[in-house]
Design an enzyme around this catalytic site. Sequence first.
Site, PDB file in Angstrom:
ATOM      1  N   ASP A 256      16.979 -12.109  -4.191  1.00  0.00           N
ATOM      2  CA  ASP A 256      17.505 -12.481  -5.506  1.00  0.00           C
ATOM      3  C   ASP A 256      16.748 -13.660  -6.104  1.00  0.00           C
ATOM      4  OD1 ASP A 256      19.544 -12.136  -7.583  1.00  0.00           O
ATOM      5  OD2 ASP A 256      20.252 -14.107  -6.945  1.00  0.00           O
ATOM      6  N   ARG A 257      16.077 -14.448  -5.265  1.00  0.00           N
ATOM      7  CA  ARG A 257      15.323 -15.602  -5.755  1.00  0.00           C
ATOM      8  C   ARG A 257      14.087 -15.157  -6.543  1.00  0.00           C
ATOM      9  NH1 ARG A 257      16.698 -20.068  -7.432  1.00  0.00           N
ATOM     10  NH2 ARG A 257      18.188 -20.116  -5.705  1.00  0.00           N
TER      11      ARG A 257
ATOM     12  N   VAL B  86      23.852 -14.486 -13.057  1.00  0.00           N
ATOM     13  CA  VAL B  86      23.143 -14.292 -14.336  1.00  0.00           C
ATOM     14  C   VAL B  86      21.634 -14.419 -14.175  1.00  0.00           C
ATOM     15  CG1 VAL B  86      25.098 -15.076 -15.718  1.00  0.00           C
ATOM     16  CG2 VAL B  86      23.412 -16.749 -14.927  1.00  0.00           C
ATOM     17  N   ARG B  87      21.139 -14.438 -12.922  1.00  0.00           N
ATOM     18  CA  ARG B  87      19.692 -14.589 -12.732  1.00  0.00           C
ATOM     19  C   ARG B  87      18.928 -13.438 -13.364  1.00  0.00           C
ATOM     20  NH1 ARG B  87      19.806 -16.694  -6.755  1.00  0.00           N
ATOM     21  NH2 ARG B  87      19.863 -18.937  -7.106  1.00  0.00           N
ATOM     22  N   ALA B  88      19.449 -12.222 -13.217  1.00  0.00           N
ATOM     23  CA  ALA B  88      18.746 -11.071 -13.782  1.00  0.00           C
ATOM     24  C   ALA B  88      18.683 -11.172 -15.300  1.00  0.00           C
ATOM     25  CB  ALA B  88      19.430  -9.777 -13.359  1.00  0.00           C
TER      26      ALA B  88
END
Length: 570
Positions: A167-168, A248-250
Site C-alpha cells: 500500500d505504500r 485515501v492513499r489510492a
Amino acid sequence: MTAPLEFPFTAIVGRDLAKRSLLYHAVAPQLGGTVLMGHRGCAKSTLVRAFRELLPPDSGHGEAPFQEVPLGATEDRLLGSVDAAHLTTTGTWRRQHGLLEQAHQGVLYIDEVNLLPDHLVDVILDAAASGRYHLERDGLSAHIESRFILIGTMNPEEGDLRPQLLDRFTHGVWIHDHYTPEERREIVRARMAFEDDPLGFRKEHEPHLQRLRAQIGEARTRLKEVAIAEEVRAAVAERAATLQLEGVRAELGVLRTARCAAAWRGALEVSLEDVAEGWELCLGHRLPPEAGSPPPPPTSAPEPSSSPQSAPASNAQTAAAPKASNATPFQIEPVPAPSVSPLQEWWQRSPQPPKRASLVMGTARPASTPEAHTRLDWPRTLLESRKQGWTAGTALTLQYRRLERRPHLWLFLDASRSTGALRFLGKALAALQTLPLRSSAHRFQVLLLQDSQVSWALKRGTASSALGLLRHLQQASGKSLLHHSLDTLHHAVQRAGALPRDRVLICSDGLFTPGNASLAHEKQRLRQRLQRLSDLLPEIAWLHPAPKRGLARWLVDLTDGTAVQRIQLS
C-alpha cells in the site's frame, strides 16, 4: 573501478506505462513510489537503473542519490552504524551513513522487494511514512532526514509483498512480454548494438535523453499550476467508495498522478484521460486479479491419457496406485466447512522443536551469547571490544548474531484428479479456511500438485494470500505425482532450514501414480520421503479422507515409523 554504462532509458522498447510511472515520479517525487511486477528477464531492473540518469539534480549536491538495497542488507547497513574501521584505527567514534540517509532527496531501489526480511520492511515503512527516522545504537543518537522515491521490482511467483508495504507504493505496474515480432526484433537489435559499442550507442541516444530531461523540468515547473475541477474530485471519491478501497492513499495517488499527466502533456487542467491513467497506475497492485490486475498465466493442459473415461463424480472409482490419469478435470464445488477438531488442536498446540539445529536462511539479530542458530559477528565484536578498552594480546568481547525469520507453514495441496473424484479436496480447502491463519505470525509456502505438475503456488505469502489461494482453487486434475511432490517439499524445507515454530501440513488422499517398480517398493520409497521430511521438521501433519473399502491401512502403512500425525477428514 569505473561503473558499467547503463542501457539508455530511451532505447527500451515498449513498457510505456512503467516508463510514465517513473517519469511522473521524476516530476513529482512526493507521489509515493512505484512497484514493477513481472517474471524474471522482462527488463524491470534495466528500466529502473536507466531511470537514474533522468533524475533532476539534487539542489546544492549535484547528481540525485540512487541507492540500491541489496537482498542481504542488514539493519545496520540500512539505518547506519558506527564506522568500525575508523574506530579501530583512530579510537574515535564516527557515524557510518545508512542507505536510507544516503537516499535522501533521491531514489531507494529494492530489487526483489518481496523477498526483503520483515524487520527491514518495518524500518523502510517508518522512514517512508514520516520522511525521517531515529538512530539510537552503539552510542549514537540522531534524527535523520530520509525522503526518497521508493521503487521496487518483484517476481510475484517468488512470493507476495506484505500489504503494509504494498500500500505504500502509489503505483503498481504489471510487466508482460506481449511483444510483436517487430518489437522483439528491435529489442534484440538494440541490445546487440549496445553490447558491441556502449559509448557509441549511448552517444546516439543522448539527444533523446536531453529532450526527456528538459520535458521533466518543464513539467515540474508547470505542475502546481494544473487545476483539478471539483467534479473530477467527486468522481474519483465516488469510484473509490464503490471499490471499497481502504484509506485515501489510492485517491490521493490518482489525483496526483492525473495532475502529473496533465503537466507532462503541457496542459493546465486535468482531463478524464489523465484520471483514467491515474486509476490504471494506482489500482494495478491494489485489486485482486479478477478486479484490476492481469490474471495469472493459464496452466498447461493435463496430459492425455489412453485410459477410458471414468464414471461421473457421483460414482467415481480411483485405484490406490493408478497407472494413468483421466484427462477430464473435476470441478471443486464450495462445501460447508467441516469441523475437524484434531486439525484445530494440531494448529494451536505448542510445536515440537527440530531434532537438530540447521542453517536457517533469513536475517540476523544481535546476540550476546552463543545459542542455537547463532554465528560470530566480527564487526560488532571489534566495536564492543574497543568500547571495553581492548588492547592487543587481551581477550576479545565476543558478540554474535542470531539467525531469525518468521515461522513458515509449508502447505502441500494435492489437487490431482483423485482428490476430486473422492470429493476430498473441496472439504479439505474448507477445513483449512477455518484455521485462525490471520492471527498467526507465519509466512505461507504453498506447494500445489495440479495438471500433472508440481509448482509453488505461493512463496513467503501472507495469510490473506494463502486464504485467497484456497478460495480460488477450483479444479482437481492430472496424475498423482506424490513422490515428486514430497521431494520438492523436502528440498525447500532443507534449503530454508527449520525453526521451532515451523510446520508442515500435507493435504492429500495418499494415492499416487507408481513408476515401473512394484507397489511395495513404491510405498517404501514414499515412506522414506516422509521420514526424511519429519527428520528435518517433526511438526508435520497429514490431512486425509476417511479410507474406502480396502484402503483402511493404506495411510497407516505409508506413515508407519515416521513422526507424521494423521488427521482424518470425515
